[in-house]
Design a protein around this motif. Structure first.
Motif, PDB file in Angstrom:
ATOM      1  N   THR A  29      -7.085 -10.937 -32.412  1.00 21.27           N
ATOM      2  CA  THR A  29      -8.056 -12.026 -32.509  1.00 21.27           C
ATOM      3  C   THR A  29      -7.325 -13.289 -32.925  1.00 21.27           C
ATOM      4  O   THR A  29      -6.585 -13.284 -33.902  1.00 21.27           O
ATOM      5  CB  THR A  29      -9.167 -11.672 -33.522  1.00 21.27           C
ATOM      6  OG1 THR A  29      -9.818 -10.480 -33.090  1.00 21.27           O
ATOM      7  CG2 THR A  29     -10.185 -12.801 -33.622  1.00 21.27           C
ATOM      8  N   ARG A  36     -13.875 -20.983 -33.432  1.00 27.40           N
ATOM      9  CA  ARG A  36     -14.271 -19.741 -32.748  1.00 27.40           C
ATOM     10  C   ARG A  36     -13.167 -18.702 -32.843  1.00 27.40           C
ATOM     11  O   ARG A  36     -11.987 -19.033 -32.887  1.00 27.40           O
ATOM     12  CB  ARG A  36     -14.599 -20.014 -31.275  1.00 27.40           C
ATOM     13  CG  ARG A  36     -15.866 -20.821 -31.102  1.00 27.40           C
ATOM     14  CD  ARG A  36     -16.168 -21.089 -29.659  1.00 27.40           C
ATOM     15  NE  ARG A  36     -15.103 -21.934 -29.114  1.00 27.40           N
ATOM     16  CZ  ARG A  36     -14.883 -22.094 -27.813  1.00 27.40           C
ATOM     17  NH1 ARG A  36     -15.619 -21.475 -26.923  1.00 27.40           N
ATOM     18  NH2 ARG A  36     -13.906 -22.876 -27.395  1.00 27.40           N
ATOM     19  N   THR A  39     -11.075 -12.797 -29.122  1.00 26.70           N
ATOM     20  CA  THR A  39     -10.414 -11.495 -29.093  1.00 26.70           C
ATOM     21  C   THR A  39      -9.748 -11.320 -27.738  1.00 26.70           C
ATOM     22  O   THR A  39     -10.366 -11.538 -26.698  1.00 26.70           O
ATOM     23  CB  THR A  39     -11.427 -10.361 -29.341  1.00 26.70           C
ATOM     24  OG1 THR A  39     -12.085 -10.607 -30.579  1.00 26.70           O
ATOM     25  CG2 THR A  39     -10.738  -8.998 -29.374  1.00 26.70           C
ATOM     26  N   ALA A  77     -13.555 -11.019 -25.994  1.00 28.84           N
ATOM     27  CA  ALA A  77     -14.754 -11.412 -26.741  1.00 28.84           C
ATOM     28  C   ALA A  77     -14.562 -12.809 -27.307  1.00 28.84           C
ATOM     29  O   ALA A  77     -13.434 -13.247 -27.555  1.00 28.84           O
ATOM     30  CB  ALA A  77     -15.032 -10.425 -27.869  1.00 28.84           C
ATOM     31  N   ASP A  79     -16.213 -14.866 -30.530  1.00 29.38           N
ATOM     32  CA  ASP A  79     -17.052 -14.720 -31.727  1.00 29.38           C
ATOM     33  C   ASP A  79     -17.782 -13.375 -31.742  1.00 29.38           C
ATOM     34  O   ASP A  79     -18.957 -13.291 -32.099  1.00 29.38           O
ATOM     35  CB  ASP A  79     -18.049 -15.876 -31.844  1.00 29.38           C
ATOM     36  CG  ASP A  79     -17.382 -17.172 -32.258  1.00 29.38           C
ATOM     37  OD1 ASP A  79     -16.321 -17.116 -32.911  1.00 29.38           O
ATOM     38  OD2 ASP A  79     -17.925 -18.244 -31.925  1.00 29.38           O
ATOM     39  N   GLY A  80     -17.078 -12.327 -31.326  1.00 25.26           N
ATOM     40  CA  GLY A  80     -17.638 -10.978 -31.352  1.00 25.26           C
ATOM     41  C   GLY A  80     -18.496 -10.619 -30.155  1.00 25.26           C
ATOM     42  O   GLY A  80     -18.883  -9.466 -29.991  1.00 25.26           O
ATOM     43  N   GLU A  81     -18.817 -11.577 -29.290  1.00 30.89           N
ATOM     44  CA  GLU A  81     -19.626 -11.309 -28.104  1.00 30.89           C
ATOM     45  C   GLU A  81     -18.708 -10.889 -26.963  1.00 30.89           C
ATOM     46  O   GLU A  81     -17.857 -11.651 -26.518  1.00 30.89           O
ATOM     47  CB  GLU A  81     -20.411 -12.562 -27.699  1.00 30.89           C
ATOM     48  CG  GLU A  81     -21.313 -12.343 -26.508  1.00 30.89           C
ATOM     49  CD  GLU A  81     -22.030 -13.612 -26.093  1.00 30.89           C
ATOM     50  OE1 GLU A  81     -22.267 -13.758 -24.878  1.00 30.89           O
ATOM     51  OE2 GLU A  81     -22.340 -14.456 -26.954  1.00 30.89           O
ATOM     52  N   GLU A  82     -18.884  -9.631 -26.514  1.00 32.63           N
ATOM     53  CA  GLU A  82     -18.044  -9.084 -25.443  1.00 32.63           C
ATOM     54  C   GLU A  82     -18.113  -9.944 -24.189  1.00 32.63           C
ATOM     55  O   GLU A  82     -19.167 -10.457 -23.826  1.00 32.63           O
ATOM     56  CB  GLU A  82     -18.498  -7.665 -25.076  1.00 32.63           C
ATOM     57  CG  GLU A  82     -18.154  -6.612 -26.093  1.00 32.63           C
ATOM     58  CD  GLU A  82     -16.748  -6.063 -25.929  1.00 32.63           C
ATOM     59  OE1 GLU A  82     -16.241  -5.991 -24.790  1.00 32.63           O
ATOM     60  OE2 GLU A  82     -16.165  -5.684 -26.951  1.00 32.63           O
ATOM     61  N   ILE A  83     -16.973 -10.062 -23.532  1.00 32.46           N
ATOM     62  CA  ILE A  83     -16.878 -10.767 -22.253  1.00 32.46           C
ATOM     63  C   ILE A  83     -16.622  -9.712 -21.185  1.00 32.46           C
ATOM     64  O   ILE A  83     -15.672  -8.936 -21.293  1.00 32.46           O
ATOM     65  CB  ILE A  83     -15.721 -11.788 -22.266  1.00 32.46           C
ATOM     66  CG1 ILE A  83     -15.896 -12.813 -23.380  1.00 32.46           C
ATOM     67  CG2 ILE A  83     -15.565 -12.444 -20.896  1.00 32.46           C
ATOM     68  CD1 ILE A  83     -17.111 -13.704 -23.244  1.00 32.46           C
ATOM     69  N   SER A  84     -17.461  -9.680 -20.168  1.00 33.71           N
ATOM     70  CA  SER A  84     -17.274  -8.731 -19.066  1.00 33.71           C
ATOM     71  C   SER A  84     -16.033  -9.095 -18.280  1.00 33.71           C
ATOM     72  O   SER A  84     -15.624 -10.256 -18.244  1.00 33.71           O
ATOM     73  CB  SER A  84     -18.480  -8.757 -18.124  1.00 33.71           C
ATOM     74  OG  SER A  84     -19.639  -8.376 -18.809  1.00 33.71           O
ATOM     75  N   ARG A  98     -16.485 -22.224 -20.817  1.00 33.55           N
ATOM     76  CA  ARG A  98     -16.959 -21.773 -22.127  1.00 33.55           C
ATOM     77  C   ARG A  98     -15.847 -21.848 -23.175  1.00 33.55           C
ATOM     78  O   ARG A  98     -16.085 -22.221 -24.318  1.00 33.55           O
ATOM     79  CB  ARG A  98     -17.486 -20.337 -22.016  1.00 33.55           C
ATOM     80  CG  ARG A  98     -18.053 -19.813 -23.298  1.00 33.55           C
ATOM     81  CD  ARG A  98     -18.702 -18.472 -23.105  1.00 33.55           C
ATOM     82  NE  ARG A  98     -19.118 -17.939 -24.389  1.00 33.55           N
ATOM     83  CZ  ARG A  98     -19.490 -16.696 -24.594  1.00 33.55           C
ATOM     84  NH1 ARG A  98     -19.538 -15.863 -23.568  1.00 33.55           N
ATOM     85  NH2 ARG A  98     -19.833 -16.288 -25.787  1.00 33.55           N
TER      86      ARG A  98
END
Length: 130
Positions: A29, A36, A39, A77, A79-84, A98
Motif C-alpha cells: 500500500t 489516498r 494498494t 484497491a 482506500d480499501g475499495e477493490e478495483i476490478s 480516478r
C-alpha cells in the motif's frame, strides 16, 4: 518531491508451492500525496498479455504509452475499495482519471520500488523462470 510511505503485507516463509500463492497475493500500500491509500498487486502474466491485446496494435506498439499504462494495472484497491481487473480501454481510462495526478505518481513510484520495472524484459523473464 515528497517521500513515499509504504506498508508491506506479506506472509511468513512458505514452501515452493505456497510461495507461488504468496507471491500472487503479495500487496503493498502506497500513500498518494492527496492522502489516498493505493494498494498494489502484481497482475498475472495473462492479465498483462490481455492488456496488450486490449490496447490494440497501434497503442501496444507505443513503448512510452505501454510503460505508462502497465503500472496502472497493478492497482488492486483505492482506500480499501477493490478495483476490478481492467479489461477494456474505457475501464483503463476511468481508473487513470480516478487516480488523477497524485494517484498516478504514487503508483509510478511504488511499482518499480516494490515489484521492479514492469516493462523490463529481463525482470519479466526472471520472474517467469522463478
Amino acid at each position: 518531491m515528497e517521500s513515499l510511505k509504504v506498508t508491506l503485507h506479506e506472509a511468513a516463509e512458505a514452501v515452493p508451492s505456497q510461495q507461488v500463492t504468496r507471491d500472487a497475493n503479495f500487496t503493498v500500500t502506497v500513500d498518494a500525496s492527496d492522502g489516498r491509500k493505493i494498494t498494489l498487486r502484481k497482475p498475472g502474466v495473462l492479465a498483462q498479455f490481455k492488456m496488450i491485446e486490449m490496447l490494440g496494435n497501434e497503442a501496444a506498439s507505443n513503448q512510452v504509452f505501454v510503460n505508462m499504462v502497465l503500472p496502472v494495472m497493478f492497482v488492486a484497491a483505492i482506500d480499501g475499495e477493490e478495483i476490478s481487473r481492467i479489461t477494456t480501454r474505457i475501464q483503463l481510462d476511468a481508473l487513470i482519471q480516478r487516480l488523477d495526478d497524485a494517484g498516478v505518481e504514487a503508483v509510478m513510484m511504488g511499482v518499480p520500488m516494490h515489484f521492479g520495472s514492469p516493462a523490463d524484459p529481463a525482470a519479466t523473464k526472471a520472474a517467469v523462470k522463478n
